[in-house]
Design a protein around this motif. Structure first.
Motif, short mmCIF file in Angstrom:
data_model
loop_
_atom_site.label_atom_id
_atom_site.label_comp_id
_atom_site.label_asym_id
_atom_site.label_seq_id
_atom_site.Cartn_x
_atom_site.Cartn_y
_atom_site.Cartn_z
N GLN A 29 -86.42 -94.10 59.07
CA GLN A 29 -87.75 -93.79 59.38
C GLN A 29 -87.81 -94.23 61.12
OE1 GLN A 29 -90.17 -92.41 57.56
NE2 GLN A 29 -88.87 -92.11 55.83
N SER A 30 -87.16 -95.17 61.35
CA SER A 30 -87.43 -95.75 62.90
C SER A 30 -86.65 -94.66 63.77
CB SER A 30 -86.58 -96.84 63.00
OG SER A 30 -86.44 -97.35 64.20
N LEU A 31 -85.35 -93.97 63.40
CA LEU A 31 -84.88 -92.91 63.92
C LEU A 31 -85.67 -91.71 64.23
CD1 LEU A 31 -82.31 -92.34 65.57
CD2 LEU A 31 -81.34 -91.36 63.42
N ILE A 32 -86.23 -91.28 63.05
CA ILE A 32 -86.92 -89.84 63.08
C ILE A 32 -88.08 -90.03 63.73
CG2 ILE A 32 -85.65 -88.90 61.25
CD1 ILE A 32 -88.21 -89.38 59.36
N GLY A 33 -88.67 -91.34 63.85
CA GLY A 33 -90.01 -91.72 64.67
C GLY A 33 -89.63 -91.67 66.09
N ALA A 78 -81.27 -94.21 71.46
CA ALA A 78 -81.73 -94.69 70.18
C ALA A 78 -80.67 -95.22 69.38
CB ALA A 78 -82.43 -93.44 69.28
N LEU A 79 -79.24 -94.52 69.44
CA LEU A 79 -78.37 -94.70 68.76
C LEU A 79 -77.80 -96.29 69.28
CD1 LEU A 79 -76.34 -91.67 68.08
CD2 LEU A 79 -77.82 -92.65 66.62
N ARG A 80 -77.47 -96.32 70.44
CA ARG A 80 -77.03 -97.58 71.17
C ARG A 80 -77.89 -98.82 70.91
NH1 ARG A 80 -75.49 -94.08 76.23
NH2 ARG A 80 -73.27 -93.62 75.57
N GLU A 81 -79.24 -98.49 70.75
CA GLU A 81 -80.03 -99.65 70.55
C GLU A 81 -80.17 -100.29 69.07
OE1 GLU A 81 -83.96 -98.27 71.80
OE2 GLU A 81 -83.44 -98.62 73.88
N ARG A 82 -79.47 -99.63 68.12
CA ARG A 82 -79.36 -99.77 66.77
C ARG A 82 -78.03 -100.29 66.33
NH1 ARG A 82 -83.17 -96.20 67.59
NH2 ARG A 82 -85.02 -96.43 66.35
N PRO A 83 -77.82 -101.54 65.94
CA PRO A 83 -76.49 -102.28 65.64
C PRO A 83 -76.15 -101.62 64.59
CG PRO A 83 -78.22 -104.14 65.65
CD PRO A 83 -78.83 -102.55 66.07
N ASP A 139 -81.29 -80.13 74.68
CA ASP A 139 -81.45 -80.31 76.15
C ASP A 139 -80.94 -81.64 76.44
OD1 ASP A 139 -84.09 -82.11 76.27
OD2 ASP A 139 -84.47 -80.29 74.79
N LYS A 140 -81.08 -81.97 77.91
CA LYS A 140 -80.29 -83.40 78.53
C LYS A 140 -81.44 -84.41 78.06
CE LYS A 140 -77.41 -82.61 82.12
NZ LYS A 140 -77.26 -82.72 83.81
N GLU A 141 -82.56 -84.23 78.09
CA GLU A 141 -83.63 -85.28 77.73
C GLU A 141 -83.60 -85.64 76.29
OE1 GLU A 141 -84.67 -82.16 79.27
OE2 GLU A 141 -84.36 -83.06 81.25
N TRP A 142 -83.52 -84.82 75.40
CA TRP A 142 -83.48 -85.19 73.86
C TRP A 142 -82.22 -85.80 73.85
CZ3 TRP A 142 -79.64 -84.74 70.11
CH2 TRP A 142 -80.06 -84.85 68.99
N ALA A 143 -81.15 -85.33 74.53
CA ALA A 143 -79.54 -86.08 74.18
C ALA A 143 -79.70 -87.51 74.70
CB ALA A 143 -78.50 -85.15 74.75
N ALA A 144 -80.33 -87.47 75.90
CA ALA A 144 -80.44 -89.06 76.55
C ALA A 144 -81.22 -89.95 75.50
CB ALA A 144 -81.09 -88.96 77.55
N ARG A 145 -82.37 -89.38 74.93
CA ARG A 145 -83.24 -90.20 73.97
C ARG A 145 -82.37 -90.62 72.80
NH1 ARG A 145 -86.87 -86.53 74.86
NH2 ARG A 145 -86.95 -85.87 72.78
N PHE A 146 -81.77 -89.71 72.19
CA PHE A 146 -81.03 -89.65 71.00
C PHE A 146 -79.74 -90.80 71.42
CE2 PHE A 146 -77.43 -88.39 68.05
CZ PHE A 146 -78.00 -88.75 66.91
#
Length: 171
Positions: A138-142, A102-107, A92-99
């Motif tokens: 661990q951070s990502l799956i959290g 999360a990726l963009r915040e992790r260098p 869904d859109k909400e999950w994709a936006a959170r994902f």
């Protein structure tokens, strides 16, 4: 000279048709973006002003997105490269936006691709070591629910290039 073909009705990006001089300029810039305008003009057999105009048009057309320095990860202590295969049961859109957030915040995520097939996403993650990868994991799956994660450690980089095959793409 650079020629833009109009956008397609399906929303795809504009295709840019390149001539031989454009291809030569782009090849030189892909090898070494620090070349001076004089050096580029000399190597393509043209004068400075027309070469500058071509480069400007290639930037405006979006062919040249940006110019960067490519760093050596090992020299910076980032010796572990993991390719992370992600399967999710969420679409869904909400999950994709959170994902995506999360990726963009992790260098440490230096590349991310959405895939067709059994795997939904592949990430390229550059970190110091396996412990650093585990902290990332661990951070990502959290933060985001993920159905299945497979991490593959690259033992040796055999080929890496940021250069695109422009001769084939624009011929």
């Amino acid at each position: 000279m650079t020629e833009q073909i109009p956008d397609k009705p399906d929303g795809d990006k504009t295709f840019v048709r390149l001539d031989d001089v454009d291809r030569k300029i782009l090849s030189l810039l892909q090898q070494d973006a620090s070349l001076s305008l004089d050096q580029i003009a000399d190597r393509v057999g043209a004068s400075k002003t027309p070469v500058w105009n071509r480069i400007r048009k290639l930037r405006e057309a979006g062919v040249i997105r940006r110019q960067v320095a490519i760093l050596d990860p090992e020299a910076l202590g980032l010796e572990a490269c993991f390719f992370v295969l992600i399967r999710t049961s969420e679409h869904d859109k909400e999950w994709a936006a959170r994902f995506l957030r999360a990726l963009r915040e992790r260098p440490e995520v230096v590349e991310a691709h959405r895939l067709a097939g059994d795997i939904d996403y592949i990430l390229k993650v550059q970190v110091r070591n396996a412990r650093a990868y585990d902290r990332f994991y661990q951070s990502l799956i959290g933060e985001v629910k993920i159905h299945n994660v497979t991490a593959l450690l690259s033992m040796e980089e055999i080929k890496a290039s940021s250069a695109l095959p422009i001769a084939e793409a624009s011929g």
